[in-house]
Design a protein around this motif. Structure first.
Motif, PDB file in Angstrom:
ATOM      1  N   MET A 896       0.848  -1.181   0.000  1.00  0.00           N
ATOM      2  CA  MET A 896       0.000   0.000   0.000  1.00  0.00           C
ATOM      3  C   MET A 896       0.884   1.231   0.000  1.00  0.00           C
ATOM      4  SD  MET A 896      -3.036   1.156   2.633  1.00  0.00           S
ATOM      5  CE  MET A 896      -1.932   1.302   4.039  1.00  0.00           C
ATOM      6  N   THR A 897       0.617   2.135  -0.901  1.00  0.00           N
ATOM      7  CA  THR A 897       1.364   3.379  -1.007  1.00  0.00           C
ATOM      8  C   THR A 897       0.443   4.543  -0.703  1.00  0.00           C
ATOM      9  OG1 THR A 897       2.832   2.438  -2.691  1.00  0.00           O
ATOM     10  CG2 THR A 897       2.726   4.846  -2.534  1.00  0.00           C
ATOM     11  N   LEU A 898       0.851   5.364   0.298  1.00  0.00           N
ATOM     12  CA  LEU A 898       0.133   6.598   0.587  1.00  0.00           C
ATOM     13  C   LEU A 898       0.877   7.727  -0.106  1.00  0.00           C
ATOM     14  CD1 LEU A 898      -0.680   6.149   4.401  1.00  0.00           C
ATOM     15  CD2 LEU A 898      -2.084   5.577   2.416  1.00  0.00           C
ATOM     16  N   PHE A 899       0.130   8.517  -0.864  1.00  0.00           N
ATOM     17  CA  PHE A 899       0.750   9.577  -1.652  1.00  0.00           C
ATOM     18  C   PHE A 899       1.510  10.544  -0.756  1.00  0.00           C
ATOM     19  CE2 PHE A 899      -3.102   8.995  -4.601  1.00  0.00           C
ATOM     20  CZ  PHE A 899      -2.463   7.984  -5.285  1.00  0.00           C
ATOM     21  N   GLY A 900       2.614  11.154  -1.302  1.00  0.00           N
ATOM     22  CA  GLY A 900       3.356  12.217  -0.622  1.00  0.00           C
ATOM     23  C   GLY A 900       3.195  13.546  -1.364  1.00  0.00           C
ATOM     24  N   GLY A 901       3.912  14.511  -0.911  1.00  0.00           N
ATOM     25  CA  GLY A 901       3.868  15.832  -1.540  1.00  0.00           C
ATOM     26  C   GLY A 901       3.277  16.879  -0.616  1.00  0.00           C
TER      27      GLY A 901
END
Length: 960
Positions: A896-901
């Motif tokens: 699972m990847t949680l968006f960054g930025g």
């Protein structure tokens, strides 16, 4: 029985005489051969079905030229169809008495018999060549018939026994009399035979026994008739011997064929004539008077039953009553059975067929099975009172004649019978010791919507009978299924008699169903509906690949099964990786194929096969089973997958086509629990080609290698089956429902390990205030239990950036799959050995009743939807995400990847992670109830200088 009209006959064909010596034959015209039935005044009798006063027959050889034309050896007299002699009403003369000379007080008798008075049925005048031509008169007697003959008559002129033995012709059921090997001791030139219509009529007393004067046929007078001390005793024996035909179809015809000891042969033909020589037809034909009835062998509702069809002749005593008039027998019976009484598919279990060639081989004396195979028998036949051999007549020494004809009812080869129908029957009955034999046919038409049967029996016996009975099989494989409700059921019958076949005889019969299916009280309202089920796996080891079986049943008398739904235990999953779908076009094509075609070349490709079925049809203790295949198919009516059952509906000899039922397969998004959705599935058909299937037993076997996988939880669960049912007229296919739950529990969970790996990686900024992406990866060890619960607490240096929560998906939007794009905060992917492709989807924030939004993952792949719901909260100062109740499903890996930025990153950094990387706390629990606590270090990509410090920190802390 049929009454035979005998009238005056004229000779038609003779052998021609030679100039010097006559060829063997008869005199021309009535001088050579005449026959006829007469009234008491001697005029011709031509009323159909009556008992004439007498029947006269004269046969005179051709002696033109004054020389002998050969000695008579064999003689055959063929009487018109319908001419009846009823010998069972009179005493028989034994062979010994027939060959013992008579002792007469009046003269030196030349009669060669000593038959009892009660056996005399007429007289005969015999002329021989002795002394230039001598005529003597003798009695004619009812003889005890030899084996294979219904009757025999005889006389013994000058001590020479003359026996005329009767046989019944197969083509028209007429009587023929054969005389074989007449002795040459006398030059027999002619004989004039008289048979009495009612032998014990007092008008015949003067020529009875020793009263008969042999020289001229007169009477000695003052004779005492023995055995009649009273008028009542005589009246008891006043029974008719002769009956004229009951049909008025043109003049009657006789034929005679004879051969001589010298090799000569002659034939002749005659027709009935009136007083003036005109052709004489029978008149005053009566129509049939018959009562037809149908009754059930078992009067239970919705149960397997036999069926008895009876034709009872009501001729007002016409066969035996001297003053009665007989009516013709029934030629055709068309019976419209009531709706609800249907053919039982169970009958087809092990049933053979009788071909046209088999039926043609059926003859009198044919051993059972040498014509129609024994396996094709579906009932019995019985004909009583044939040829007037009444079942009510006793005490005259003819017991064997009073036996009924017995035989069998055979099922004809479907479509290759004389009617070209799916269902037809052949009827064969005989009494070999009396030479009686009948063959008839019947066809059964089936209503394609209701299964109502219309049975038409044709070519029923032409000879008169008192009762004709067909009994269809009962027992373990009964022929019929009774109506599902109690009550009185009526049927219409159209009967046609041989005498007047164009005039219908209408009749209405009925039968009663007065008990429940198992003999209990009648059902109130709609029939009951109960279901039974068995289910399980071949291998019960937790987490193992296995086969799966399911068996659902209902009982006789219950409503028909119309749909099926099921819920498998959580974690019992199907592995469809590498299995192609059966194409929709192939599924549609299967619906129009015969069962034979489907078995020979299945419609769906073998690669899509996942198992097999066995369907049991019918009512009663033994069902008829037909096989089928199970195939994987694509999305159907909103369901992501479907299973197609393609069943060759072959029950014994009857090919009812191919039954195709496509079931929608559901996958619960929270638990991945597999189910069958009946509302999106095809209904289960209850009738095919007019044959109600009466489906009672369905066996499903998923046996493709590796097709199913057991749960890794050993918690007790169940296979829940729900069936719907309906009863006639099936307007609403779901009038009842029933549920059956079968316990299910794997074993061996303690042998499963639980050693998963878990990692967290940050990508992007690592300094305070950065918003990096987070990648969480879960990877189990092969063979371990599946994960049930995951709770991950991040280090305190990583916290929730609430300012970047731009949108939250509401529960209503989630249910409608209409979450706003801004609510997506990441992506997830999960691989599984159960599918060819991974499941992928977005990660959302969704509204919750808790303080913080839920973190939910929407995975999609091959039509399957899985939802992982996580709760977000704070634990010991760190942000925690907890996922409870994860599916008991094998996973190759989950990421699972949680968006960054800065604008969309969900997470924010509180300190320099390269200086203080921190560790997460991961608490995992497997479905086998084994837990693990992991403390994975949060991996961060740091500058080289910072990286060195991180590495030394790693060495100090010993890794994870």
């Amino acid at each position: 029985m049929r009454r035979l009209v005998l009238a005056t006959a004229i000779l038609v064909a003779l052998a021609a005489p030679a100039p010097a010596q006559a060829a063997f034959g008869f005199q021309p015209g009535t001088a050579g051969f005449e026959a006829g039935a007469v009234k008491q005044d001697g005029t011709p009798e031509n009323r159909a079905g009556v008992h004439p006063f007498a029947f006269d027959l004269a046969l005179r050889r051709n002696l033109a030229g004054g020389f002998g034309d050969g000695d008579l050896r064999d003689l055959t007299l063929n009487f018109p169809a319908g001419f009846l002699l009823n010998p069972a009403t009179f005493e028989g003369c034994s062979p010994a008495a027939f060959r013992t000379p008579r002792s007469s007080p009046f003269e030196a008798s030349q009669s060669g018999e000593s038959c009892p008075e009660g056996s005399q049925v007429g007289t005969v005048a015999v002329r021989t060549g002795e002394g230039g031509g001598t005529t003597r008169h003798f009695g004619v007697f009812n003889l005890e018939a030899p084996y294979g003959s219904p009757l025999a008559i005889g006389f013994a002129p000058f001590g020479v026994p003359v026996e005329l033995v009767a046989r019944v012709r197969e083509d028209d059921a007429g009587l023929s009399f054969d005389l074989d090997d007449l002795a040459q001791t006398r030059d027999l030139q002619s004989f004039e035979l008289t048979l009495w219509g009612v032998p014990w009529d007092p008008d015949h007393d003067s020529r009875r026994g020793n009263c008969l004067r042999e020289s001229d046929g007169g009477s000695h007078g003052h004779c005492v008739v023995p055995g009649f001390p009273s008028q009542g005793a005589r009246e008891a024996r006043m029974k008719a011997l002769l009956t004229l035909p009951t049909s008025c179809a043109g003049p009657m015809r006789w034929t005679v064929a004879a051969t001589s000891w010298q090799g000569g042969a002659a034939t002749a033909e005659a027709q009935s004539l009136g007083v003036g020589g005109e052709p004489l037809s029978l008149t005053e034909c009566k129509n049939g008077a018959t009562k037809a009835s149908v009754r059930l062998a078992t009067p239970n509702a919705g149960a397997g039953t036999g069926l008895v069809f009876d034709l009872d002749v009501d001729d007002g005593g016409g066969i035996l009553n001297p003053n009665g008039i007989s009516r013709p027998s029934i030629s055709t019976a068309r019976v419209e059975l009531p709706e609800g009484l249907t053919l039982n598919p169970s009958l087809g279990n092990g049933l053979g067929v009788c071909t046209e060639a088999d039926f043609a081989r059926e003859r009198i004396g044919t051993p059972f099975g040498a014509g129609c195979p024994g396996a094709s028998k579906i009932g019995t036949v019985e004909v009583e009172g044939m040829l007037g051999l009444s079942k009510d007549v006793t005490g005259f020494g003819f017991g064997p004649l009073q036996k009924p004809l017995t035989g069998s009812l055979f099922v004809a080869e479907p479509y290759r019978n004389r009617f070209g129908t799916l269902l037809a029957v052949y009827i064969v009955a005989s009494l070999p010791e009396r030479g009686l034999f009948v063959k008839s046919t019947g066809r059964v038409e089936l209503d394609p919507r209701s299964g109502r049967m219309v049975a038409t029996f044709e070519d029923l016996p032409k000879l008169l009978y008192e009762n004709f009975s067909l009994r269809f099989r009962e027992g373990q494989r009964p022929a019929m299924v009774s109506p599902p409700a109690c009550g009185t059921y009526s049927m219409a019958m159209d009967l046609r008699a041989w005498g007047r076949p164009s005039v219908p005889l209408q009749s209405i019969g009925s039968f009663v169903v007065d008990r429940g299916a198992r003999g209990g009280p009648c059902p109130v309202g709609a029939p009951p509906f109960g279901v039974g089920a068995l289910a399980g796996t071949r291998n019960s080891q937790a987490g193992a690949a296995t086969e799966f079986f399911l068996n659902i049943t209902r009982s006789d008398g219950d409503q028909e099964i119309t749909s099926y739904s099921a819920q498998l235990p959580p974690g019992l999953l199907g592995s469809i990786a590498g299995i192609p779908f059966c194409p929709d076009a192939a599924i549609e094509a299967a619906k129009s194929r015969s069962g034979t075609e489907e078995l020979a070349a299945p419609s769906c490709p073998a690669a899509s096969s996942v198992g097999r079925t066995l369907s049991g049809y019918g009512a009663g203790p033994v069902l008829a089973y037909s096989p089928g295949g199970l195939y994987l198919a694509g999305p159907y009516r909103g369901a992501p997958l479907s299973i197609v059952a393609v069943n060759a509906a072959i029950v014994g000899p009857w090919d009812l086509g191919t039954v195709v039922v496509r079931s929608a397969i559901t996958v619960d998004p929270r638990s991945a629990r597999i189910g069958v959705d009946s509302t999106a599935s095809d209904p289960i058909p209850h009738i095919r080609l007019g044959v109600p299937l009466h489906l009672r037993d369905v066996r499903v076997h998923l046996d493709r290698p590796g097709i199913m996988r057991n749960p890794t939880s050993c918690e007790r669960s169940s296979v829940v089956s729900t069936l719907t049912g309906s009863a006639a007229p099936f307007a609403d296919p779901r009038t009842a429902s029933g549920t059956a739950s079968v316990p299910f529990q794997p074993f061996g969970c303690d042998s499963l390990g639980f050693q998963p790996r878990f990692s967290l990686v940050l990508r992007g900024g690592y300094r305070r205030g950065a918003h990096p992406a987070l990648v969480a990866t879960y990877q189990p060890r092969a063979g371990d239990a599946n994960v049930s619960r995951v709770a991950v607490t991040l280090p305190r240096t990583i916290f929730l950036a609430q300012e970047n929560i731009r949108a939250i998906c509401t529960r209503a939007q989630w249910a409608a799959e209409a979450c706003p794009p801004q609510a997506a905060i990441g992506r997830a992917v999960a691989s599984t050995p159960l599918l060819d492709e991974p499941l992928e989807g977005a990660v959302y924030l969704r509204s919750s009743s808790r303080p913080l939004p839920d973190l939910v993952v929407a995975l999609r792949g091959r039509g399957v939807k899985i939802e992982l719901e996580g709760a977000v909260d704070s634990h010991r100062g760190g942000m925690r995400a907890s996922f409870e109740g994860l599916p008991d499903a094998p996973v190759g890996a989950f990421s699972m990847t949680l968006f960054g930025g800065r604008k969309r990153g969900l997470l924010a950094v509180a300190d320099n992670l390269c200086r203080r990387p921190g560790r997460a706390n991961a608490r995992l629990l497997g479905h086998a109830n084994l837990g693990r606590v992991l403390k994975p270090r949060v991996v961060v990509k740091c500058p080289k200088k910072a990286k060195g410090k991180r590495q030394s920190g790693k060495r100090r802390r010993g890794g994870r």
